[in-house]
Scaffold this active site. Structure first.
Site, PDB file in Angstrom:
ATOM      1  N   HIS A  71      44.177  48.112  36.530  1.00  0.00           N
ATOM      2  CA  HIS A  71      43.967  49.005  37.999  1.00  0.00           C
ATOM      3  C   HIS A  71      42.820  49.368  38.350  1.00  0.00           C
ATOM      4  CE1 HIS A  71      48.540  50.699  37.917  1.00  0.00           C
ATOM      5  NE2 HIS A  71      48.151  51.210  37.327  1.00  0.00           N
TER       6      HIS A  71
ATOM      7  N   ASP B 102      41.322  46.098  39.523  1.00  0.00           N
ATOM      8  CA  ASP B 102      41.317  45.518  40.400  1.00  0.00           C
ATOM      9  C   ASP B 102      41.962  44.819  41.586  1.00  0.00           C
ATOM     10  OD1 ASP B 102      43.449  45.100  39.739  1.00  0.00           O
ATOM     11  OD2 ASP B 102      44.627  43.531  39.279  1.00  0.00           O
TER      12      ASP B 102
ATOM     13  N   TYR C 139      53.384  51.777  43.011  1.00  0.00           N
ATOM     14  CA  TYR C 139      52.361  50.650  42.884  1.00  0.00           C
ATOM     15  C   TYR C 139      51.009  50.835  43.897  1.00  0.00           C
ATOM     16  CZ  TYR C 139      49.515  47.536  41.172  1.00  0.00           C
ATOM     17  OH  TYR C 139      47.490  46.232  40.887  1.00  0.00           O
TER      18      TYR C 139
ATOM     19  N   ASP D   7      46.884  40.308  36.583  1.00  0.00           N
ATOM     20  CA  ASP D   7      47.203  38.932  36.592  1.00  0.00           C
ATOM     21  C   ASP D   7      47.293  37.358  36.033  1.00  0.00           C
ATOM     22  OD1 ASP D   7      48.235  41.202  35.848  1.00  0.00           O
ATOM     23  OD2 ASP D   7      49.460  41.365  36.598  1.00  0.00           O
TER      24      ASP D   7
END
Length: 406
Positions: A56, A58, A248, A196
């Site tokens: 968490h 990025d 999220y 990712d």
């Protein structure tokens, strides 16, 4: 009349097989023929990823250290000429999803097909209008869905790489990762950072990817725990998660609100030394989010230093610290992931933590090679005792990123 170039047709040059492509007699060709008829022009693969450290961070312009997995999404593809995008997945089953490229727009596709369709849309939005001609795509994947291993990024990056090759776009792995991220953000509606997609697109075998999101740069850091007599294992708790369900997004919104209150461009700009003062300036609900991001960025730097010095075992305490932060400050763990971490460490793992977006998914554990089986047995027994589904254990090999395989 078919919507794709006839074999031997001269309307377009064949993309050919790139130098270094992995020539195999791939059964995906047979599956493609059964679904779409005829032969694909090629086969591509993009890996899932597991993040060693840097969770968490990025979307806070920070740092991360992911590794590409041997598990991949494979794609057989063929260009069309009639503007139709026809998608089929061996995992999703069902009929072919048939879409008009001209009608692609955010929110227009809500199933799994939103991820590959989003890549085509994002390429078009970036000015690559040649993709409007359409394509036939068939997917098969060994990346577990919902396990926090970036199955969606693997799907997106396989499409991005295939289109780059088929149309000679010349974008390169980092640019393709950005296209894939835009597809997930703007088309599929998941406000993820770029980690990712960068891992799935840019990783190389035998290395972790040290990613600096703000700078847009990355460095390959050797990662071979086997040389130190260690193994990295993924413990898939089989608790699936959906990052599009709002949890999220709420975390990201909280980080952005904290930045606004602190007058920062991103939480990356807050150093550990200034964290106590910053926390006093924030409402209670935002303090834990900020604390996690700041300390997690520091853990990435520490992990990179250990890997460069060949001290792989020193990752263990860093993993434990990260899990405590993700559990207590970011609050993305759950009973199953906590049990996986606790039982793995109790059985001899040097360190373990939840990995991925959270709310279920997977745990990683660093363990001595001779403790792999006892640790796996202990975790499985703990899950049985708690009445949970039996977890899956997956050994990690640092694999290459998206590539053409045939």
């Amino acid at each position: 009349m078919s919507g794709y170039p006839a074999t031997g047709g001269a309307a377009r040059p064949s993309p050919g097989v790139h130098p270094g492509a992995e020539r195999v007699n791939d059964p995906l060709r047979t599956a493609f023929a059964a679904v779409h008829g005829g032969r694909p022009e090629g086969i591509w693969a993009a890996p899932g990823r597991v993040n060693l450290i840097g969770e968490h961070t990025d979307y806070n312009d920070g740092f991360a250290l992911p590794v590409a997995l041997a598990q991949t999404t494979r794609l057989a593809a063929r260009r069309r000429t009639d503007g139709r995008l026809r998608l089929h997945s061996a995992q999703a089953g069902g009929p072919v999803v048939d879409l008009a490229v001209a009608d692609l727009a955010p929110g227009a596709v809500t199933t799994w097909a939103a991820y590959p369709a989003g890549v085509v849309w994002a390429l078009g939005e970036a000015g690559h209008r040649e993709v409007d001609d359409g394509a036939d795509l068939h997917f098969d994947s060994t990346v577990p869905a919902g396990a926090g291993l970036s199955s969606s990024a693997a799907l997106e990056c396989a499409v991005a790489r295939a289109y780059d090759d088929l149309y000679g776009l010349g974008l390169g792995p980092p640019a393709l990762a950005r296209i894939a991220q835009r597809a997930e953000n703007a088309f599929a509606g998941v406000p993820c950072g770029v980690m990712d997609q960068m891992a799935s697109s840019c990783c190389v075998a035998g290395a972790a990817l040290h990613l600096d999101v703000r700078a847009g740069s990355h460095e390959h850091v050797p990662f071979g725990p086997g040389a130190a007599g260690l193994r990295l294992l993924i413990i898939d708790t089989r608790v699936t998660h959906d990052l599009g369900d709002g949890a999220y997004a709420a975390l990201r919104t909280g980080c952005e609100r904290a930045c606004a209150l602190l007058g920062l461009a991103a939480l990356r700009d807050l150093s550990p030394d200034h964290l106590p003062r910053a926390e006093r300036m924030l409402p209670a609900r935002l303090r834990p989010l900020v604390r996690h991001v700041v300390t997690e960025n520091a853990r990435v730097a520490e992990a990179v230093a250990h890997l460069k010095a060949g001290r792989v075992a020193e990752l263990g305490p860093i993993l434990n610290s990260a899990h405590a932060s993700l559990r207590d400050d970011y609050r993305i763990s759950c009973a199953e992931t906590d049990l996986a971490v606790d039982s793995a460490v109790a059985a001899g793992a040097l360190g373990a933590r939840i990995t991925g977006g959270g709310f279920g998914g997977s745990v990683i554990a660093l363990v001595a090679a001779d403790r792999v089986e006892p640790m796996g047995a202990a975790v499985t027994a703990a899950f049985r005792g708690a009445g949970y589904r039996e977890p899956h254990l997956i050994p990690v090999t640092a694999a290459p990123g998206a590539r053409r395989i045939e």
